[in-house]
Every structure is written in C-alpha cells, then in structure tokens.
Motif scaffolding. Structure first.
Motif, PDB file in Angstrom:
ATOM      1  N   ALA A   1       0.819  -1.238  -0.020  1.00  0.00           N
ATOM      2  CA  ALA A   1      -0.047   0.034   0.072  1.00  0.00           C
ATOM      3  C   ALA A   1       0.816   1.134   0.084  1.00  0.00           C
ATOM      4  N   ASP A   2       1.996   1.139   0.446  1.00  0.00           N
ATOM      5  CA  ASP A   2       2.913   2.131   0.504  1.00  0.00           C
ATOM      6  C   ASP A   2       3.304   2.751  -0.633  1.00  0.00           C
ATOM      7  N   ILE A   3       3.510   1.981  -1.619  1.00  0.00           N
ATOM      8  CA  ILE A   3       4.304   2.194  -2.852  1.00  0.00           C
ATOM      9  C   ILE A   3       3.690   3.341  -3.680  1.00  0.00           C
ATOM     10  N   PRO A   4       4.417   4.452  -3.967  1.00  0.00           N
ATOM     11  CA  PRO A   4       3.970   5.388  -4.768  1.00  0.00           C
ATOM     12  C   PRO A   4       3.452   4.999  -6.122  1.00  0.00           C
ATOM     13  N   MET A   5       2.630   5.517  -6.812  1.00  0.00           N
ATOM     14  CA  MET A   5       2.249   5.260  -8.091  1.00  0.00           C
ATOM     15  C   MET A   5       2.750   6.267  -8.946  1.00  0.00           C
ATOM     16  N   SER A   6       3.203   7.365  -8.362  1.00  0.00           N
ATOM     17  CA  SER A   6       3.635   8.495  -9.501  1.00  0.00           C
ATOM     18  C   SER A   6       4.859   8.924  -8.734  1.00  0.00           C
ATOM     19  N   ALA A   7       5.900   9.791  -9.757  1.00  0.00           N
ATOM     20  CA  ALA A   7       7.005  10.454  -9.280  1.00  0.00           C
ATOM     21  C   ALA A   7       7.001  11.515 -10.108  1.00  0.00           C
ATOM     22  N   ILE A   8       8.231  12.380  -9.773  1.00  0.00           N
ATOM     23  CA  ILE A   8       8.555  13.601 -10.402  1.00  0.00           C
ATOM     24  C   ILE A   8       9.973  13.134 -10.988  1.00  0.00           C
ATOM     25  N   THR A   9      10.291  13.230 -12.181  1.00  0.00           N
ATOM     26  CA  THR A   9      11.553  12.740 -12.907  1.00  0.00           C
ATOM     27  C   THR A   9      11.880  14.016 -13.918  1.00  0.00           C
ATOM     28  N   ILE A  10      13.261  13.955 -13.814  1.00  0.00           N
ATOM     29  CA  ILE A  10      13.825  14.784 -14.912  1.00  0.00           C
ATOM     30  C   ILE A  10      13.536  14.148 -16.373  1.00  0.00           C
ATOM     31  N   GLY A  11      13.431  14.881 -17.383  1.00  0.00           N
ATOM     32  CA  GLY A  11      13.045  14.153 -18.619  1.00  0.00           C
ATOM     33  C   GLY A  11      14.134  13.752 -19.650  1.00  0.00           C
ATOM     34  N   ILE A  12      13.733  12.934 -20.570  1.00  0.00           N
ATOM     35  CA  ILE A  12      14.600  12.588 -21.546  1.00  0.00           C
ATOM     36  C   ILE A  12      15.683  13.672 -22.082  1.00  0.00           C
ATOM     37  N   ARG A  13      14.947  14.722 -22.455  1.00  0.00           N
ATOM     38  CA  ARG A  13      15.758  15.875 -22.894  1.00  0.00           C
ATOM     39  C   ARG A  13      16.661  16.530 -21.922  1.00  0.00           C
ATOM     40  N   THR A  14      16.066  16.589 -20.659  1.00  0.00           N
ATOM     41  CA  THR A  14      17.297  17.139 -19.495  1.00  0.00           C
ATOM     42  C   THR A  14      18.530  16.137 -19.356  1.00  0.00           C
ATOM     43  N   ILE A  15      18.087  14.855 -19.650  1.00  0.00           N
ATOM     44  CA  ILE A  15      19.369  13.972 -19.350  1.00  0.00           C
ATOM     45  C   ILE A  15      20.365  14.051 -20.550  1.00  0.00           C
ATOM     46  N   LEU A  16      19.633  14.148 -21.990  1.00  0.00           N
ATOM     47  CA  LEU A  16      20.533  14.342 -23.107  1.00  0.00           C
ATOM     48  C   LEU A  16      21.195  15.724 -23.028  1.00  0.00           C
ATOM     49  N   ASP A  17      20.369  16.859 -22.414  1.00  0.00           N
ATOM     50  CA  ASP A  17      21.302  18.018 -22.356  1.00  0.00           C
ATOM     51  C   ASP A  17      22.706  17.933 -21.446  1.00  0.00           C
ATOM     52  N   ALA A  18      22.912  16.929 -20.589  1.00  0.00           N
ATOM     53  CA  ALA A  18      24.066  16.758 -19.662  1.00  0.00           C
ATOM     54  C   ALA A  18      25.215  16.564 -20.642  1.00  0.00           C
ATOM     55  N   ARG A  19      26.316  17.290 -20.201  1.00  0.00           N
ATOM     56  CA  ARG A  19      27.436  16.971 -21.227  1.00  0.00           C
ATOM     57  C   ARG A  19      28.294  15.795 -21.351  1.00  0.00           C
ATOM     58  N   ARG A  20      28.002  14.994 -20.118  1.00  0.00           N
ATOM     59  CA  ARG A  20      28.857  13.599 -20.336  1.00  0.00           C
ATOM     60  C   ARG A  20      27.677  12.760 -19.534  1.00  0.00           C
ATOM     61  N   ILE A  21      27.585  11.307 -19.979  1.00  0.00           N
ATOM     62  CA  ILE A  21      26.601  10.501 -19.290  1.00  0.00           C
ATOM     63  C   ILE A  21      27.189   9.416 -19.014  1.00  0.00           C
ATOM     64  N   LEU A  22      26.954   8.628 -17.835  1.00  0.00           N
ATOM     65  CA  LEU A  22      27.519   7.363 -17.200  1.00  0.00           C
ATOM     66  C   LEU A  22      26.148   6.583 -17.061  1.00  0.00           C
ATOM     67  N   LEU A  23      26.194   5.343 -17.897  1.00  0.00           N
ATOM     68  CA  LEU A  23      24.952   4.622 -17.669  1.00  0.00           C
ATOM     69  C   LEU A  23      25.621   3.208 -16.896  1.00  0.00           C
ATOM     70  N   LEU A  24      24.608   2.932 -15.854  1.00  0.00           N
ATOM     71  CA  LEU A  24      25.277   1.775 -15.114  1.00  0.00           C
ATOM     72  C   LEU A  24      24.256   0.617 -15.180  1.00  0.00           C
ATOM     73  N   ALA A  25      24.784  -0.827 -15.274  1.00  0.00           N
ATOM     74  CA  ALA A  25      23.592  -1.664 -15.328  1.00  0.00           C
ATOM     75  C   ALA A  25      24.193  -2.955 -14.781  1.00  0.00           C
ATOM     76  N   SER A  26      23.744  -3.495 -13.852  1.00  0.00           N
ATOM     77  CA  SER A  26      24.310  -4.597 -13.136  1.00  0.00           C
ATOM     78  C   SER A  26      23.089  -5.606 -13.060  1.00  0.00           C
ATOM     79  N   GLY A  27      23.644  -7.020 -13.267  1.00  0.00           N
ATOM     80  CA  GLY A  27      22.935  -8.217 -13.123  1.00  0.00           C
ATOM     81  C   GLY A  27      21.827  -8.607 -14.288  1.00  0.00           C
TER      82      GLY A  27
END
Ligand code: PGA
Length: 241
Positions: free
Chosen positions: A174-200
């Motif tokens: 019951a405690d799990i939020p159904m919504s969130a605030i997130t920066i957008g894809i354009r906001t992410i792409l505006d960063a000068r450099r991006i490091l993507l991490l994935a494990s598992g």
C-alpha cells in the motif's frame, strides 16, 4: 556509446567511482546528476572511501538528483531524499545547499515545481556529468517507455513493472507510490557527459535493446545513443552475448 564490461558488480562500482572522481578532480565545482536505486550503491560507497582515504573533495560540487517519488516527505525513509543522505551526502563534505532533489512532499504543487527544477539546472550552468541506471523495462530516471525524447522535468505515472520492482524496498504494498517527479529525457540528453550503469541479469534484456534495437521511445535508454559522450559500464551478467 562506449561500453565497458566488468567481471562483476564490485568492479563496475570501482570503475564508476573512478570516473566520477577523475571528473571531480578535473573540475572541483562540477555539477553532477545523481541516481538512486540499488545499482549506484557500490559507487557511492567507493566515492565515500575515496573521500576518506584519498582526500576526494566534494566541497564545491553541485548535484541534482534525477527523480523522487511523489507523496513522500523528505524525511520518509523510503524517499530518495533519505536515500541520498544515508548513502552518500552524510558521509562526504558536500554542502547540503549545493544538493537538489525534486520535492515530492505531500501537499506540494509538484507540477509547479518542475519548471523551477529545470531553471535551477540551467542556472547552475547545466549538468556536467550525469549518472543513470536503467530499469528492466528500459526506463532511465522515471522516464517510462513511451516518454518523449523532448520531455523535461515533470510528474509521471510509474509503469506496473517499476512498481513491482520497487516492492522489495517498501515494507507494504500500500505504501508504494504510483507516481513520481522525474527529469526528462531531454534534460538527460542536455548533460555534457553521461555514465550509464547496469548490473545483473535482470537488466540484460533492457541493455540489449538499448544497444541494438532501433532508437525508439519504446526503449527510453536508447535515447542515449543520440548523445555524443556516453559511457556504459555493465557487469558481465547485464551484458548478454
Ligand atoms: P535499480 O534501478 O538500480 O534499483 O535496479 C535502476 C532503475 O530503475 O533505473
């Protein structure tokens, strides 16, 4: 996108922290975009170790977190505010005034705050290095499949898969939020450099689709292929061959 595959999660965390540390040393007033979730925990631990034992200095670093659950006060233990303090900020010499996390507090007009978050990023001179994980459905921050590549900070509804994955971090459904605030894809792409991490292995399919499928809004992380300076650090189980 450059891809570095590490033998295990520990090495992924060390490589990620080494890259961030180099960037902080090269530009002590760097602006970082910071993720939460399970994946960056080892990187934060290693950055704390570098602060304590190698003098890595965060006193002039500025940070913007990528997202926050809607409806959780900053002092809620499940909030990303609480996570960032417990896992990183409280253990390094960062100035709290230099850190920003979207405000998902109950009763706050979150929509009204989204534009101001974008303004704050712009006023800080933009994000120099943004670190981001990937969801098993290919999301980046809380940009779920179907998110526009032109999207900016906004309130979003979480995908069923994201809510399912969050369950392990919440004491009761019951405690799990159904919504969130997130920066957008354009906001992410505006960063000068991006490091993507994935494990598992749970991320292997999303990683494969990100690297090989056509760039498409159905795989939000594929947007990263449109950016000129992205490095993906993957551990072997996340990189199916
Ligand atoms: P995780 O989440 O690091 O907890 O796997 C990543 C994400 O959903 O972006």
């Amino acid at each position: 996108m450059r891809v570095l595959v590490t033998p295990d999660y520990r090495t992924l965390s060390e490589e990620a922290a080494a890259l961030v540390a180099r960037a902080v040393r090269a530009k002590p007033d760097i602006t970082l975009g910071l993720p939460t979730g399970s994946t960056p925990l080892g990187m934060y631990e290693e950055l704390i170790r570098k602060h304590r034992h190698e003098g890595l200095d965060f006193s002039r670093v500025r940070t913007f977190n990528l997202d926050e659950y809607l409806g959780l006060a900053p002092d809620d233990p499940q909030s990303y505010h609480a996570y960032m303090h417990a896992r990183f900020f409280d253990h390094v010499n960062i100035a709290v005034d230099n850190t920003r996390i979207p405000d998902g507090s109950p009763g706050v007009d979150a929509n009204a705050k989204c534009g101001r978050y974008e303004d704050a990023i712009r006023n800080a001179g933009g994000i120099d290095l943004l670190i981001v994980g990937i969801g098993s459905n290919g999301h980046i921050a809380f940009n779920e499949p179907g998110s526009s590549f032109e999207s900016r900070t906004r309130v979003v509804t979480l995908a069923p898969e994201t809510i399912e994955n969050a369950k392990r971090h919440f004491p009761g459904d019951a405690d799990i939020p159904m919504s969130a605030i997130t920066i957008g894809i354009r906001t992410i792409l505006d960063a000068r450099r991006i490091l993507l991490l994935a494990s598992g292995s749970g991320k292997a399919e999303a990683v494969e689709r990100t690297l090989r499928d056509p760039v498409s809004e159905s795989v939000p992380a594929s947007a990263l292929r449109l950016h000129p300076d992205v490095i993906a650090i993957l551990d072997e189980s996340a990189r199916r061959r």
